[in-house]
Design an enzyme around this catalytic site. Structure first.
Site, PDB file in Angstrom:
ATOM      1  N   CYS A   1       1.140  -1.430   0.502  1.00  0.00           N
ATOM      2  CA  CYS A   1      -0.536  -0.307  -0.068  1.00  0.00           C
ATOM      3  C   CYS A   1       1.194   1.866   0.069  1.00  0.00           C
ATOM      4  O   CYS A   1       1.554   1.326   0.747  1.00  0.00           O
ATOM      5  CB  CYS A   1      -1.383  -0.280   1.016  1.00  0.00           C
ATOM      6  SG  CYS A   1      -2.335  -1.221   1.313  1.00  0.00           S
TER       7      CYS A   1
ATOM      8  N   ARG B   1       3.881  -0.800  -4.191  1.00  0.00           N
ATOM      9  CA  ARG B   1       4.478  -1.423  -3.166  1.00  0.00           C
ATOM     10  C   ARG B   1       2.827  -2.121  -2.778  1.00  0.00           C
ATOM     11  O   ARG B   1       2.265  -1.720  -1.898  1.00  0.00           O
ATOM     12  CB  ARG B   1       3.542   0.397  -2.284  1.00  0.00           C
ATOM     13  CG  ARG B   1       5.043   0.878  -1.835  1.00  0.00           C
ATOM     14  CD  ARG B   1       4.784   1.817  -1.106  1.00  0.00           C
ATOM     15  NE  ARG B   1       4.560   1.424   0.273  1.00  0.00           N
ATOM     16  CZ  ARG B   1       5.537   1.115   1.309  1.00  0.00           C
ATOM     17  NH1 ARG B   1       6.484   1.721   1.059  1.00  0.00           N
ATOM     18  NH2 ARG B   1       4.637   1.480   2.029  1.00  0.00           N
TER      19      ARG B   1
ATOM     20  N   TRP C   1      -2.646  -2.844  -2.010  1.00  0.00           N
ATOM     21  CA  TRP C   1      -2.308  -4.414  -1.829  1.00  0.00           C
ATOM     22  C   TRP C   1      -3.412  -4.542  -0.869  1.00  0.00           C
ATOM     23  O   TRP C   1      -3.500  -4.691   0.312  1.00  0.00           O
ATOM     24  CB  TRP C   1      -0.870  -4.365  -1.446  1.00  0.00           C
ATOM     25  CG  TRP C   1      -0.351  -5.748  -1.833  1.00  0.00           C
ATOM     26  CD1 TRP C   1      -0.145  -6.557  -3.184  1.00  0.00           C
ATOM     27  CD2 TRP C   1      -0.257  -6.878  -0.450  1.00  0.00           C
ATOM     28  NE1 TRP C   1       0.406  -8.375  -2.774  1.00  0.00           N
ATOM     29  CE2 TRP C   1       0.380  -8.182  -0.791  1.00  0.00           C
ATOM     30  CE3 TRP C   1      -0.904  -6.988   0.385  1.00  0.00           C
ATOM     31  CZ2 TRP C   1       0.083  -9.395  -0.348  1.00  0.00           C
ATOM     32  CZ3 TRP C   1      -0.391  -7.931   1.805  1.00  0.00           C
ATOM     33  CH2 TRP C   1      -0.217  -9.223   0.642  1.00  0.00           C
TER      34      TRP C   1
ATOM     35  N   ASN D   1      -1.546   2.318   5.656  1.00  0.00           N
ATOM     36  CA  ASN D   1      -0.839   1.478   5.360  1.00  0.00           C
ATOM     37  C   ASN D   1      -0.865   0.238   6.148  1.00  0.00           C
ATOM     38  O   ASN D   1      -1.085   0.458   7.276  1.00  0.00           O
ATOM     39  CB  ASN D   1       0.071   1.454   4.883  1.00  0.00           C
ATOM     40  CG  ASN D   1       1.230   0.823   4.163  1.00  0.00           C
ATOM     41  OD1 ASN D   1       1.184  -0.403   4.258  1.00  0.00           O
ATOM     42  ND2 ASN D   1       2.720   0.969   4.513  1.00  0.00           N
ATOM     43  N   GLY D   2      -1.441  -0.907   5.958  1.00  0.00           N
ATOM     44  CA  GLY D   2      -1.330  -1.928   7.422  1.00  0.00           C
ATOM     45  C   GLY D   2      -1.984  -3.148   7.682  1.00  0.00           C
ATOM     46  O   GLY D   2      -3.066  -3.325   6.786  1.00  0.00           O
TER      47      GLY D   2
ATOM     48  N   GLU E   1      17.219 -18.528  -6.421  1.00  0.00           N
ATOM     49  CA  GLU E   1      16.756 -17.485  -6.906  1.00  0.00           C
ATOM     50  C   GLU E   1      16.639 -17.187  -8.061  1.00  0.00           C
ATOM     51  O   GLU E   1      15.623 -16.862  -8.438  1.00  0.00           O
ATOM     52  CB  GLU E   1      18.766 -16.524  -6.304  1.00  0.00           C
ATOM     53  CG  GLU E   1      17.877 -14.688  -6.497  1.00  0.00           C
ATOM     54  CD  GLU E   1      16.268 -14.009  -6.307  1.00  0.00           C
ATOM     55  OE1 GLU E   1      16.112 -14.938  -5.611  1.00  0.00           O
ATOM     56  OE2 GLU E   1      16.413 -13.809  -6.875  1.00  0.00           O
TER      57      GLU E   1
ATOM     58  N   LYS F   1      12.445 -15.351  -9.811  1.00  0.00           N
ATOM     59  CA  LYS F   1      12.526 -14.473 -10.060  1.00  0.00           C
ATOM     60  C   LYS F   1      11.845 -15.128 -11.383  1.00  0.00           C
ATOM     61  O   LYS F   1      11.127 -14.818 -11.896  1.00  0.00           O
ATOM     62  CB  LYS F   1      13.792 -14.166 -11.212  1.00  0.00           C
ATOM     63  CG  LYS F   1      15.174 -13.401  -9.968  1.00  0.00           C
ATOM     64  CD  LYS F   1      14.636 -11.378  -9.300  1.00  0.00           C
ATOM     65  CE  LYS F   1      13.624 -11.440  -8.616  1.00  0.00           C
ATOM     66  NZ  LYS F   1      14.396 -12.189  -7.694  1.00  0.00           N
TER      67      LYS F   1
ATOM     68  N   GLU G   1       7.656 -15.195 -10.197  1.00  0.00           N
ATOM     69  CA  GLU G   1       7.055 -14.286  -9.636  1.00  0.00           C
ATOM     70  C   GLU G   1       6.563 -13.171 -10.595  1.00  0.00           C
ATOM     71  O   GLU G   1       5.436 -12.574 -10.377  1.00  0.00           O
ATOM     72  CB  GLU G   1       7.922 -13.348  -8.654  1.00  0.00           C
ATOM     73  CG  GLU G   1       8.858 -12.520  -8.791  1.00  0.00           C
ATOM     74  CD  GLU G   1       9.874 -12.311  -7.601  1.00  0.00           C
ATOM     75  OE1 GLU G   1       9.462 -12.562  -6.629  1.00  0.00           O
ATOM     76  OE2 GLU G   1      10.990 -12.472  -7.534  1.00  0.00           O
TER      77      GLU G   1
ATOM     78  N   HIS H   1      16.621 -37.845  -5.826  1.00  0.00           N
ATOM     79  CA  HIS H   1      15.736 -37.803  -5.138  1.00  0.00           C
ATOM     80  C   HIS H   1      14.095 -37.636  -5.229  1.00  0.00           C
ATOM     81  O   HIS H   1      13.453 -37.452  -3.727  1.00  0.00           O
ATOM     82  CB  HIS H   1      16.467 -37.018  -3.071  1.00  0.00           C
ATOM     83  CG  HIS H   1      17.587 -38.417  -3.454  1.00  0.00           C
ATOM     84  ND1 HIS H   1      18.253 -39.203  -2.525  1.00  0.00           N
ATOM     85  CD2 HIS H   1      18.814 -37.558  -3.300  1.00  0.00           C
ATOM     86  CE1 HIS H   1      19.271 -39.697  -2.594  1.00  0.00           C
ATOM     87  NE2 HIS H   1      19.833 -38.311  -2.400  1.00  0.00           N
TER      88      HIS H   1
ATOM     89  N   LYS I   1       6.153  -4.452  -3.506  1.00  0.00           N
ATOM     90  CA  LYS I   1       7.100  -4.511  -3.322  1.00  0.00           C
ATOM     91  C   LYS I   1       8.109  -4.789  -1.781  1.00  0.00           C
ATOM     92  O   LYS I   1       9.327  -5.065  -1.480  1.00  0.00           O
ATOM     93  CB  LYS I   1       8.239  -3.293  -3.809  1.00  0.00           C
ATOM     94  CG  LYS I   1       9.792  -2.821  -3.542  1.00  0.00           C
ATOM     95  CD  LYS I   1      10.261  -4.115  -5.270  1.00  0.00           C
ATOM     96  CE  LYS I   1      12.164  -3.725  -4.523  1.00  0.00           C
ATOM     97  NZ  LYS I   1      12.649  -4.941  -4.928  1.00  0.00           N
TER      98      LYS I   1
HETATM   99  C1  F6R Z   1      11.532 -11.229  -4.551  1.00  0.00           C
HETATM  100  C2  F6R Z   1      11.042 -10.482  -3.744  1.00  0.00           C
HETATM  101  C3  F6R Z   1      10.755 -10.726  -2.340  1.00  0.00           C
HETATM  102  C4  F6R Z   1      11.640  -9.740  -0.890  1.00  0.00           C
HETATM  103  C5  F6R Z   1      10.991 -10.352   0.488  1.00  0.00           C
HETATM  104  C6  F6R Z   1      11.777  -9.685   0.641  1.00  0.00           C
HETATM  105  O1  F6R Z   1      12.075 -10.737  -5.659  1.00  0.00           O
HETATM  106  O2  F6R Z   1      11.247  -9.491  -3.677  1.00  0.00           O
HETATM  107  O3  F6R Z   1      11.094 -12.224  -2.426  1.00  0.00           O
HETATM  108  O4  F6R Z   1      12.789 -10.291  -1.213  1.00  0.00           O
HETATM  109  O5  F6R Z   1      10.023  -9.927   0.077  1.00  0.00           O
HETATM  110  O6  F6R Z   1      11.994  -7.999   1.233  1.00  0.00           O
HETATM  111  P1  F6R Z   1      13.118  -7.713   1.955  1.00  0.00           P
HETATM  112  O7  F6R Z   1      14.015  -7.874   1.437  1.00  0.00           O
HETATM  113  O8  F6R Z   1      12.328  -6.545   1.176  1.00  0.00           O
HETATM  114  O9  F6R Z   1      12.759  -7.867   3.139  1.00  0.00           O
END
Ligand code: F6R
Length: 617
Positions: free
Chosen positions: A2, A27, A75, A101-102, A490, A494, A497, A513, A612
């Protein structure tokens, strides 16, 4: 999670709020809304499910009508994305508007109380409960003014919030409050801005106040910014900070998406992470955060790394680095699990929290728990002055610059760079890393930005072509060993998502396994196979895959023959010491995910359901 924007001043509030919401759309972006005070002290609200563009379509008539207003990009937490659940929410008497927000955790109890008093609710949100609680306190005693009623209401709720509130009988006044979610106040010449981060007002002012936990502020052109504690109403002297952020940093700079821009920024961001810290000529790594507390690290029973998502993957690589070079035991934990499993923590533990945003609620809560139990807390954050950065005992900023694409790219490689510096520094200090090895490793580290640059130019076009062949894939496996096992995790994250293709990362040897059952001619397998790091074993893994007709996309070192001969697609990266290979190998994997997602028509910078900065549990 948000985004909030507010404005009072002499400019058109509609433009400031809408442009600000666009900057904060990373956000959350399932609905958006705006409220402005019209010339007759009435609140005009427009809100809708969808993006800021959808909001503009229904609200353009408000342009030029007001000098004060606020907006929200959502969000969803309580209640599905819908017009009704969008913010701002109005109180029953239509006089108070609130954006939030929250999460208000006890909203249900308050809602029951308010319902018994005759309040009604149009939405399923916790926010509508809070705005009516403010009205309730003003109705209860007509002497109670608007900011006081906000304070009373905030004292009744628990959870996490950043809020901005307007009241039509208090023209020109914005009231804000924060607990657990960030809020910045921009101070201009005869104007004030409010936003979840400074990006909406960076071109108007470089002066900002970051509201502290448990504080609220009443803002008006007449009386400026009056900050109080929510619990005691004690006056707080504002601490005005100089913003380092530039407009250029938060714009796309000719790239189609922020994610692509951020992938291409990595030679610079990794270099910036090392700047002033890695002094190869002097043969030292300077990190005040580590050095000032070196005894804590030296005497630590173990290091516990806590993080979520991509940052957790960086933490796993940090474990390999610190155990190999500093020989200190490391455990890596998902913050969300750590905090609820009654972990054993003592004052002999060092806890390192990794977070790009510095606002992740799970990481924050895990840190608070570790702190309560006496551990020394070290932070690795990208966002300067973020909540996590502020509660740690010491830390290192990654200095990767603002990361706006929801999928983390340059923050990840910057986190790996910091962890590498920490591992080398501790290893050198405690004698586990001899001087000759230290010198050769830091010289190699200094050249990593150049290696990334080479990979970007040599693989960009190739990866675009590979991506075209996998637009219709439904599953992907990512495999790697040693340092590159977390890099495989990772890579898979990527892809899933941003493209919504199901992808799993595994240690390559673990394939037999279970996941091997999935392999047939339709299964693409990305395998990270650099020369240094169990290469022979990986050759066998590739043979096992090819025997089952899996499609292999291999990331190998230049000049590789064995894996390349078996692979269907080959992506070459320069040879490095094993510990640096995740930084270099991640770059083509980021590009692969990016282009597959682009070719599938996905919204790369704002993938569905994600946000984010995850400021809720
Ligand atoms: C993946 C991604 C999320 C963040 C996770 C932690 O691309 O962006 O998995 O890595 O939400 O976020 P931070 O690093 O801001 O604590």
């Amino acid at each position: 999670m948000c985004g909030i924007v507010g404005y009072t001043g002499f400019q058109d509030a509609y433009d400031i709020v809408i442009n600000g919401l666009r900057r904060l759309e990373y956000r959350g972006y399932d609905s958006a809304g705006i409220v402005l005070e019209d010339g007759n002290n009435k609140l005009e609200v427009e809100k809708t499910k969808g993006k800021v563009d959808d909001l503009v379509r229904i609200s353009e008539n408000l342009k030029g009508t007001s000098k004060i207003g606020m907006g929200h990009t959502r969000w969803a937490t309580h209640g599905v994305p819908s017009d009704r659940n969008s913010h701002p929410h109005l109180s029953n008497n239509d006089k108070i508007a609130l954006v939030h927000n929250g999460i208000i955790e006890n909203y249900d109890t308050i809602k029951t109380m308010l319902t018994e008093k005759g309040f009604t609710f149009k939405s399923e949100t916790d926010t509508e409960v809070l705005v009516n609680l403010i009205q309730y306190f003003m109705d209860l005693n007509t002497e109670t003014d608007f900011p006081t009623a906000v304070r009373y209401a905030l004292n009744e709720v628990y959870g996490a919030y950043a809020i901005t509130v307007m009241h039509e009988d208090y023209p020109g006044v914005l009231v804000v409050g924060r607990l657990g979610s960030p809020l910045a106040i921009g101070i201009g010449e005869k104007e004030y801005f409010i936003a979840s981060d400074a990006s909406p007002f960076v071109e108007f002012t470089k002066e900002a106040i970051y509201l502290e936990e448990g504080h609220m502020a009443t803002i008006s052109l007449e009386n400026g910014v009056d900050i109080r504690t929510i619990s005691e109403n004690s006056k707080i002297e504002p601490e005005i900070q100089e913003l380092k952020l530039s407009l250029e940093q938060i714009e796309k700079g000719g790239y189609e998406h922020f994610m692509l821009k951020e992938i291409f920024e990595q030679p610079k961001s990794v270099h910036d992470t090392m700047r002033g810290r890695l002094l190869v000529d002097e043969g030292v790594i300077k990190m005040a955060g580590i050095w000032d507390h070196i005894e804590k690290f030296k005497n630590a029973n173990r290091i516990i790394i806590i993080a979520c998502g991509t940052s957790w993957h960086a933490g796993l690589i940090g474990e390999y680095l610190i155990e190999e070079y500093a020989r200190i035991p490391v455990e890596v934990e998902y913050a969300s699990e750590f905090r609820y499993r009654n972990p054993i923590i003592t004052d002999k533990d060092v806890v390192i929290a990794i977070s790009q945003s510095g606002e992740t609620a799970d990481t924050m809560a895990a840190l608070k728990l570790a702190k309560e139990k006496g551990a020394f807390i070290y932070g690795i954050c990208n966002v300067v002055d973020s909540s996590i950065a502020r509660i740690t005992d010491a830390g290192s900023y990654t200095h990767a610059g603002p990361e706006i694409g929801v999928a983390s790219t340059k923050a990840f490689t910057a986190q790996l760079t910091i962890l590498t510096l920490i591992a080398f520094k501790l290893g050198k200090h405690n004698g586990n890393l001899g001087n000759a090895d230290f010198m050769s490793l830091i010289a190699e580290l200094e050249a990593i930005p150049k290696r990334i640059e080479d990979v970007l130019s040599s693989t960009h076009e190739l990866v675009q072509n590979i991506a075209k062949d996998f637009v219709n894939a439904t599953n992907f496996l990512y495999l790697g060993r040693g340092y590159n096992y977390p890099a495989a995790l990772e890579g898979a994250l990527k892809l899933k998502e941003i493209s919504y293709i199901h992808a799993e990362g595994y240690p390559a040897a673990e394939m037999k396994h279970g996941p091997i059952a999935l392999i047939d001619e339709n299964m693409p397998i990305v395998i990270i196979a650099p020369k240094r790091g169990h290469y022979d074993k990986i050759v066998s893994n590739v043979q096992e895959i090819k025997a089952r007709k899996g499609k292999v996309i291999a990331v190998v070192n230049k000049g590789d023959t064995q894996v390349s001969a078996m692979a269907d697609y080959v992506i070459e990266i320069p040879e490095t010491s094993e510990c640096f290979s995740p930084i270099v190998a991640s770059v083509p994997l980021q590009l692969l995910a990016y282009y597959i997602a682009v070719y599938r028509g996905a919204n790369v910078d704002q993938p569905r359901n994600l946000a984010k900065s995850v400021t809720v549990e």
